[in-house]
Write a protein that holds these residues in place. Structure first.
Motif, PDB file in Angstrom:
ATOM      1  N   ALA A 171      43.926   6.620 -13.054  1.00 58.27           N
ATOM      2  CA  ALA A 171      43.350   5.070 -13.224  1.00 58.27           C
ATOM      3  C   ALA A 171      43.637   4.570 -14.448  1.00 58.27           C
ATOM      4  CB  ALA A 171      41.683   5.409 -12.950  1.00 58.27           C
ATOM      5  N   PRO A 172      43.442   5.377 -15.699  1.00 58.47           N
ATOM      6  CA  PRO A 172      43.821   4.761 -17.045  1.00 58.47           C
ATOM      7  C   PRO A 172      45.030   4.355 -17.062  1.00 58.47           C
ATOM      8  CG  PRO A 172      43.111   6.884 -17.107  1.00 58.47           C
ATOM      9  CD  PRO A 172      42.630   6.681 -15.736  1.00 58.47           C
ATOM     10  N   VAL A 231      45.603   1.072 -15.290  1.00 59.74           N
ATOM     11  CA  VAL A 231      45.196  -0.201 -15.982  1.00 59.74           C
ATOM     12  C   VAL A 231      45.995  -0.408 -17.180  1.00 59.74           C
ATOM     13  CG1 VAL A 231      43.372  -1.009 -17.249  1.00 59.74           C
ATOM     14  CG2 VAL A 231      43.126   0.234 -15.086  1.00 59.74           C
ATOM     15  N   GLN A 232      46.500   0.552 -18.120  1.00 60.39           N
ATOM     16  CA  GLN A 232      47.296   0.337 -19.014  1.00 60.39           C
ATOM     17  C   GLN A 232      48.621  -0.067 -19.032  1.00 60.39           C
ATOM     18  OE1 GLN A 232      45.897   0.329 -22.225  1.00 60.39           O
ATOM     19  NE2 GLN A 232      47.601   0.585 -23.421  1.00 60.39           N
ATOM     20  N   ASP A 235      42.915  -4.868 -12.866  1.00 61.21           N
ATOM     21  CA  ASP A 235      41.664  -4.463 -12.630  1.00 61.21           C
ATOM     22  C   ASP A 235      41.493  -4.301 -11.218  1.00 61.21           C
ATOM     23  OD1 ASP A 235      41.090  -5.094 -15.114  1.00 61.21           O
ATOM     24  OD2 ASP A 235      40.506  -6.762 -14.811  1.00 61.21           O
ATOM     25  N   ARG A 255      42.529  -0.384 -10.508  1.00 62.00           N
ATOM     26  CA  ARG A 255      41.668   0.565 -11.053  1.00 62.00           C
ATOM     27  C   ARG A 255      40.394   0.712 -10.288  1.00 62.00           C
ATOM     28  NH1 ARG A 255      38.270  -2.476 -14.961  1.00 62.00           N
ATOM     29  NH2 ARG A 255      37.351  -2.861 -13.194  1.00 62.00           N
ATOM     30  N   ASP A 256      39.940  -0.310  -9.566  1.00 58.81           N
ATOM     31  CA  ASP A 256      38.873  -0.119  -8.692  1.00 58.81           C
ATOM     32  C   ASP A 256      39.047   0.404  -7.503  1.00 58.81           C
ATOM     33  OD1 ASP A 256      37.539  -1.596 -10.503  1.00 58.81           O
ATOM     34  OD2 ASP A 256      37.273  -3.704  -9.437  1.00 58.81           O
ATOM     35  N   ASP A 306      39.763   4.353  -8.349  1.00 64.99           N
ATOM     36  CA  ASP A 306      38.563   5.070  -9.083  1.00 64.99           C
ATOM     37  C   ASP A 306      37.433   4.258  -8.757  1.00 64.99           C
ATOM     38  OD1 ASP A 306      36.640   6.762 -10.276  1.00 64.99           O
ATOM     39  OD2 ASP A 306      37.861   6.948 -12.018  1.00 64.99           O
TER      40      ASP A 306
END
Length: 292
Positions: free
Chosen positions: A205-206, A209-210, A276, A279-280, A283
């Motif tokens: 997940a991170p 996003v990154q 975003d 990411r949702d 996770d």
């Protein structure tokens, strides 16, 4: 899956419900459609539009109209052709910077977070790079190596890798203390298998996003470098070059700034929204916490 009787937790998301997630989130579908449109434009623009560097002084500074939908610039070049061809440059640089940054950032972050004696060495190097503002580091590197698309990719990646590495390291520091990791270590799992099988999936997940942040940031930094004359060569149409050339004509020909500026803003916004959303999807527990 079990290890010596201990249940090993799987990664928190594998896109099983991605189809339903997309149906219930129309914003994601719109974002994907916009990104797909930009990608299609980048692929077909060189084949269906006039040469973006062809000069035609007779047609200089023409208003947007039927003959020239986006008008022309001070040299009579088609603003439409230059704007759409600039999409290819931005997407190419953004994609290559993201791949390079994620690959090296993952390697550094995983090793630093899991191998304690390497942590201090690698992170001090990353801290040294982060002590220099990213745009200044990119300008310095471009001044040393010259203007080219390849050098822009390398310069931006060097500035972004430390941030990616730190994000991954912070996740690994938490994951390595989990019970399922300790059970895998007890079972004799080797370091490469440990990182790829147990740590990386849970840090997805991170990373996603990154990565989207890096993609958007790379396009912005490339435009800034080109605007300052330290990015892509003037012979290659890019949004930064277009904005720089349009400055003296901002009042007389505002379309020269408006079209590439809106295109850059829309593409960056689309990438951030998709980041975003992904990411949702990966996770959902984190998404629920953020909405509380």
């Amino acid at each position: 899956m079990t290890v010596t009787g201990t249940v090993v937790r799987k990664a928190p998301g594998h896109f099983q419900n991605l189809g339903g997630f997309l149906r219930t989130n129309p914003t994601i579908l719109v974002g994907l459609a916009v990104l797909a449109a930009f990608t299609c434009v980048a692929l077909i623009a060189p084949y269906i539009l006039p040469d973006p560097v062809r000069v035609n002084p007779i047609q200089r500074l023409r208003l947007p109209g039927a003959d020239h939908w986006f008008g022309t610039d001070q040299l009579g070049r088609s603003t439409l052709s230059r704007t759409l061809n600039g999409t290819r440059i931005s997407l190419t640089i953004g994609a290559f910077v993201t791949v390079l940054t994620v690959t090296l950032g993952l390697l550094i972050g995983l090793v630093a977070g899991f191998v304690r004696w390497l942590d201090g060495i690698l992170m001090r190097i990353m801290d040294g790079l982060m002590a220099i503002p990213g745009i200044l580091l990119a300008i310095a590197l471009m001044s040393l190596f010259g203007s080219s698309v390849q050098n822009v990719v390398i310069a931006i990646s060097i500035a972004e890798i430390p941030r990616m590495a730190r994000v991954i390291r912070s996740s690994v520091l938490v994951l390595r203390e989990q019970t399922y990791v300790e059970a895998a270590i007890t079972n004799g799992t080797g370091l490469p298998r440990m990182l790829l099988r147990h740590i990386l999936p849970n840090a997805a997940a991170p990373v996603i996003v990154q990565a989207t942040y890096v993609f958007a940031s790379a396009m912005i930094v490339e435009s800034v470098l080109s605007f300052l004359g330290a990015g892509t060569p003037p012979t290659i149409p890019s949004w930064g070059n277009m904005l720089a050339e349009a400055r003296p004509f901002m009042q007389r020909a505002p379309w020269m700034i408006a079209f590439p500026g809106v295109a850059l803003a829309l593409l960056v916004l689309t990438v951030n929204v998709l980041g975003d959303a992904l990411r949702d999807a990966i996770d959902p527990r984190l998404a629920r916490k953020l909405r509380v």
